[in-house]
Design an enzyme around this catalytic site. Structure first.
Site, PDB file in Angstrom:
ATOM      1  N   THR A   1     -12.076   2.617 -10.223  1.00 25.97           N
ATOM      2  CA  THR A   1     -11.158   1.703 -10.892  1.00 25.97           C
ATOM      3  C   THR A   1      -9.706   2.068 -10.605  1.00 25.97           C
ATOM      4  O   THR A   1      -8.834   1.187 -10.550  1.00 25.97           O
ATOM      5  CB  THR A   1     -11.409   1.736 -12.413  1.00 25.97           C
ATOM      6  OG1 THR A   1     -12.753   1.302 -12.656  1.00 25.97           O
ATOM      7  CG2 THR A   1     -10.452   0.833 -13.164  1.00 25.97           C
TER       8      THR A   1
ATOM      9  N   THR B   1     -12.365   3.275 -22.739  1.00 24.72           N
ATOM     10  CA  THR B   1     -13.074   4.543 -22.610  1.00 24.72           C
ATOM     11  C   THR B   1     -13.262   5.234 -23.957  1.00 24.72           C
ATOM     12  O   THR B   1     -14.341   5.737 -24.254  1.00 24.72           O
ATOM     13  CB  THR B   1     -12.328   5.470 -21.642  1.00 24.72           C
ATOM     14  OG1 THR B   1     -12.261   4.836 -20.362  1.00 24.72           O
ATOM     15  CG2 THR B   1     -13.045   6.804 -21.497  1.00 24.72           C
TER      16      THR B   1
ATOM     17  N   TYR C   1      -4.558  -1.527  18.504  1.00 25.70           N
ATOM     18  CA  TYR C   1      -5.921  -1.079  18.818  1.00 25.70           C
ATOM     19  C   TYR C   1      -6.991  -1.682  17.907  1.00 25.70           C
ATOM     20  O   TYR C   1      -8.181  -1.528  18.170  1.00 25.70           O
ATOM     21  CB  TYR C   1      -6.016   0.452  18.794  1.00 25.70           C
ATOM     22  CG  TYR C   1      -5.510   1.105  17.520  1.00 25.70           C
ATOM     23  CD1 TYR C   1      -6.301   1.190  16.390  1.00 25.70           C
ATOM     24  CD2 TYR C   1      -4.225   1.640  17.473  1.00 25.70           C
ATOM     25  CE1 TYR C   1      -5.834   1.790  15.228  1.00 25.70           C
ATOM     26  CE2 TYR C   1      -3.746   2.239  16.326  1.00 25.70           C
ATOM     27  CZ  TYR C   1      -4.547   2.312  15.200  1.00 25.70           C
ATOM     28  OH  TYR C   1      -4.087   2.899  14.051  1.00 25.70           O
TER      29      TYR C   1
ATOM     30  N   VAL D   1      -7.746   2.797   5.659  1.00 23.38           N
ATOM     31  CA  VAL D   1      -8.252   1.919   6.712  1.00 23.38           C
ATOM     32  C   VAL D   1      -9.764   2.095   6.835  1.00 23.38           C
ATOM     33  O   VAL D   1     -10.525   1.139   6.774  1.00 23.38           O
ATOM     34  CB  VAL D   1      -7.555   2.204   8.055  1.00 23.38           C
ATOM     35  CG1 VAL D   1      -8.170   1.372   9.181  1.00 23.38           C
ATOM     36  CG2 VAL D   1      -6.059   1.885   7.941  1.00 23.38           C
ATOM     37  N   GLY D   2     -10.220   3.342   7.001  1.00 23.92           N
ATOM     38  CA  GLY D   2     -11.648   3.608   7.087  1.00 23.92           C
ATOM     39  C   GLY D   2     -12.350   3.332   5.769  1.00 23.92           C
ATOM     40  O   GLY D   2     -11.750   3.403   4.697  1.00 23.92           O
TER      41      GLY D   2
END
Length: 510
Positions: free
Chosen positions: A174, A272, A358, A379-380
């Site tokens: 979250t 919570t 790329y 990115v990954g």
């Protein structure tokens, strides 16, 4: 618990220099995973008998195992032996049916299998082309879940008429969902207010109730908001500690009158501390007066909304900008898996998009696909969609609803136990599967005495290893949280925990 009695390094003293190094040798993969699966199965078989909280001290593992990495290889059996003898005894067992401390971290055979397969495939699906099935699976799983939650089609990636304007992405937690939506809301507010670049950031203000998860306030700072403009709106028993729309309006109007730009409001479905539900629709109506972004944090309780009897907690969601929920909490999908939905996906991707040479490709240029890298910080990304799809595909809606309802019923049973014992009080009305209770002040016992009694009760319960509870503070009272929902929990575990609570309470109050 103890070490193996032998220096672990001694097992690898003689290297096999002649053998070629094949880390993905198919026979090794088969053998190692068979042993790992046997370990997992045995773990779940025996976990009920293990102390929920470990009895270890900081630094214990470095004493158990070597402080330096091995030079040479060792048989996989040695690794597994050290796992059993040194690592497992130091674990807090979140999967234990005697774990009641925090919102559950649920799991299932289908999720474990999905995570294992995704790890084996090890795809890095930053663009659609990098792994079409990974992106397509994530989109499909998110749209399936959106349908279970009866979210408006504006939040879906694909609708019956084609690609939608909204969409979703699976993130780790979250915290990430809040951060990326805060960034999108920040940029929208800067454009709306005519700011030159980021010069207007000091004028932006954000809002949440004081019961909102602490990660919200952390994410605000990371997104660059001035801490002086982060509004924590006080709550009280008159709203069962939920966000009061009238107070929200008052604060937002005062900021606007002072020249600030109301930018973002976070509403929570299932806080919570005490599982409070903020009034989503009313909050959205107030925020709309200022064109502020509204995000709904439904990390825990969102899963319950797949059941029609709980769906009303999301009423008004069609008027918010984003909503996130975490199947890794209550929908049997192992960590990590937080589903973020946005009503306008471009507002998110415009702030987070990267387009290096790329990564350029025909599919991206066509505009027909979603590159999920543009809806997150990194990115990954992992192939998280597989395990979520496997859970829904394997168990189906009916079984998932049955799982939620069973946990709620057990929590209701525990609540009834507490209410029937005049030594205790339920501090806030129970929502979903969390009961907030305490030894109540009575007779000569003051509120301060009661706080101390509850603190001692929790410590003594947790020392037994037979149950694990956590605490919070609600209305200046020290309160115990009893969260039902571990995947292995049955009614007998709740009854045993209550018996232990009664016995322990008697020992400290006599």
């Amino acid at each position: 618990m103890g070490s193996l009695g032998t220096n672990p390094m001694s097992f690898s003293a003689i290297p096999d220099d002649k053998a070629a190094f094949e880390p993905l040798n198919p026979e090794d993969v088969r053998a190692y995973l068979h042993k790992a699966v046997d370990f997992i199965s045995d773990y779940y078989t025996n976990i009920e008998s293990m102390p929920v909280l470990p009895n270890v001290k900081p630094g214990y593992l470095q004493d158990e195992l070597s402080a330096s990495p091995p030079t040479y290889s060792a048989p996989f059996d040695v690794t597994m032996k050290e796992l059993r003898t040194s690592v497992v005894p130091g674990m807090t067992h979140w999967a234990s049916p005697n774990f009641f401390a925090f919102f559950p971290s649920t799991n299932s055979a289908a999720a474990i299998a999905g995570d294992l397969i995704a790890s084996a495939m090890n795809t890095v699906g930053f663009t659609w082309q990098a792994s079409p099935a990974a992106t397509e699976m994530e989109v499909l799983a998110l749209d399936w879940l959106a349908q279970l939650l009866r979210l408006p089609t504006t939040f879906m990636n694909r609708t019956s008429t084609g690609r939608g304007t909204g969409g979703g992405v699976i993130l780790g937690t979250t915290s990430e969902a809040m951060l990326v939506t805060l960034v999108a809301a920040r940029d929208a507010a800067l454009r709306r207010s005519g700011s030159v670049g980021v010069s207007g950031i000091p004028r932006l203000a954000v809002y949440a109730a004081d019961q909102t998860h602490s990660t919200f306030f952390k994410a605000c700072r990371l997104a660059g908001f001035d801490p002086a403009n982060i509004r924590s709106i006080p709550t009280g028993p008159e709203t069962n500690y939920g966000l009061d729309p009238a107070k929200l309006l008052e604060v937002m109007q005062a900021d606007a009158d002072a020249g600030l730009v109301p930018t973002y409001v976070c509403a929570t479905v299932g806080t919570t501390s005490s599982n409070v539900v903020d009034p989503v629709g009313d909050v959205a109506d107030v925020a709309a007066m200022f064109s502020a972004w509204v995000h709904v944090d439904a990390a825990y309780a969102g899963s319950a909304c797949i059941c029609p009897e709980f769906r009303h907690h999301l009423d008004g969601v069609e008027r918010v900008d984003s909503i996130s929920m975490s199947p890794h909490k209550w929908l049997l999908t192992c960590l990590d898996c937080t589903c973020l939905y946005v009503r306008d996906a471009h507002r998110l991707s415009d702030s987070l998009e990267t387009n290096p040479e790329y990564l350029k490709n025909d599919a991206t240029e066509s505009g027909e696909v979603t590159d999920l890298k543009d809806m997150q910080v990194s990115v990954g990304r992992r192939f998280r969609g597989l395990k979520l799809w496997m859970v829904m595909r394997t168990y189906g809606t009916v079984k998932l609803q049955e799982h939620i309802r069973s946990d709620v019923a057990m929590a209701k049973m525990f609540e009834d136990f507490v209410r029937a014992d005049d030594r205790f009080e339920v501090v806030v009305p129970r929502n979903f599967a969390l009961v907030c209770f305490r030894i109540k002040a009575s007779g000569v016992m003051t509120e301060k005495d009661a706080d101390e009694a509850n603190r001692v009760l929790m410590e003594n319960l947790n020392k037994t290893g037979k149950a694990y509870l956590a605490h919070t503070v609600v209305g200046d009272k020290f309160v115990l949280r009893f969260a039902v929902g571990s995947s292995l929990q049955e009614e007998r575990h709740v009854r045993s925990a209550w018996d232990l609570i009664k016995k322990t309470t008697g020992s400290i109050m006599d």
